[in-house]
Design a protein around this motif. Sequence first.
Motif, short mmCIF file in Angstrom:
data_model
loop_
_atom_site.label_atom_id
_atom_site.label_comp_id
_atom_site.label_asym_id
_atom_site.label_seq_id
_atom_site.Cartn_x
_atom_site.Cartn_y
_atom_site.Cartn_z
N LEU A 160 19.47 3.55 -4.50
CA LEU A 160 19.37 2.63 -3.38
C LEU A 160 18.09 1.81 -3.45
N ARG A 161 16.99 2.47 -3.80
CA ARG A 161 15.71 1.76 -3.85
C ARG A 161 15.70 0.71 -4.96
N LYS A 162 16.40 1.02 -6.05
CA LYS A 162 16.45 0.08 -7.17
C LYS A 162 17.28 -1.15 -6.83
N ASN A 163 18.28 -0.96 -5.98
CA ASN A 163 19.23 -2.04 -5.70
C ASN A 163 19.00 -2.75 -4.37
N GLN A 164 17.90 -2.46 -3.71
CA GLN A 164 17.57 -3.21 -2.50
C GLN A 164 16.06 -3.34 -2.38
N LYS A 165 15.64 -4.37 -1.66
CA LYS A 165 14.22 -4.64 -1.52
C LYS A 165 13.56 -3.60 -0.63
N ASP A 166 12.48 -3.01 -1.13
CA ASP A 166 11.71 -2.02 -0.38
C ASP A 166 10.37 -2.64 0.01
N THR A 167 10.11 -2.69 1.31
CA THR A 167 8.86 -3.31 1.78
C THR A 167 7.65 -2.41 1.59
N ILE A 168 7.89 -1.15 1.22
CA ILE A 168 6.79 -0.20 1.04
C ILE A 168 6.47 -0.10 -0.45
N SER A 169 5.19 -0.14 -0.79
CA SER A 169 4.77 -0.10 -2.19
C SER A 169 5.15 1.23 -2.83
N THR A 170 5.22 1.24 -4.16
CA THR A 170 5.61 2.44 -4.90
C THR A 170 4.65 3.60 -4.63
N SER A 171 3.34 3.32 -4.61
CA SER A 171 2.35 4.38 -4.38
C SER A 171 2.48 4.96 -2.98
N ASN A 172 2.67 4.09 -1.99
CA ASN A 172 2.82 4.58 -0.62
C ASN A 172 4.13 5.33 -0.44
N ARG A 173 5.19 4.85 -1.10
CA ARG A 173 6.48 5.53 -1.01
C ARG A 173 6.38 6.92 -1.63
N LEU A 174 5.64 7.05 -2.73
CA LEU A 174 5.45 8.35 -3.36
C LEU A 174 4.68 9.28 -2.43
#
Length: 254
Positions: free
Chosen positions: A36-50
């Motif tokens: 899902l994250r790969k196929n839609q825009k995520d407003t949260i940065s990768t580091s913060n999402r981790l």
Amino acid sequence: MLQIPFEPYIFGYRVNIHLILEYLAFFIGFRYYLYLRKNQKDTISTSNRLSIIIGATVGAFLGSRIVGILENPSLQLSPQNILVLLNTKTIMGGLFGGLLGVELCKKIIGEKSSSGDLFTLPIIAGIFTGRIGCLLSGINEFTYGKSTDFFLAMDLGDQIPRHPLALYELIFLLFLFFVLKKHISARDLPDGTVFRIFMISYFSFRFGIEFLKPNVFFVAGLSTIQWLCLVCILYYYKTVFQLLHYAGKKVHLL
């Protein structure tokens, strides 16, 4: 006909189907989240999402164990019971503990965006997979109901017709998945609303279904899980009022 508890043997070894499906639930949920994250825009940065995922994981681990122990606080604390206590867990405590872990983590890293919607469908998929294991485990897992003559009653391994609570939950989760997926696809709700609806719906469902469970420990007539459900619903009281107001308007239009 499938025998419940379902305990297949592979190469002469009995397989714990519930444990396998429990691990599979984590795998499916995480892979679905990545898709899902790969196929839609995520407003949260990768580091913060981790960081948020780590916060959710730690919170879920602690919450699942704490609530699991509180479900049966009469268990004597002894060397023989230590492993039992450490392995006692519940998805309800995991969900609420994960929620608190995420909120705490977001405050620490200063993340303001809603993060729950992206996790919602993977969480449902994971719970659904795990509940299949619970159903197949029958009375070996405390997810069975009271004896009943209801037409959906099943023999879960003790020759007593019981409410198959795991089956009820599977039906509910399937319905909830497609309803929320429709809203996610339509993007007709503010960020974070889908996750809040999931939490309110699931915890409300579990509050009601607990009355069909043969619990033995109560506080003021309610089980530990039911008290947790009330805490979660109270936590989202603003959304609850918004949903009730929205439902009221729909009924008025009819």
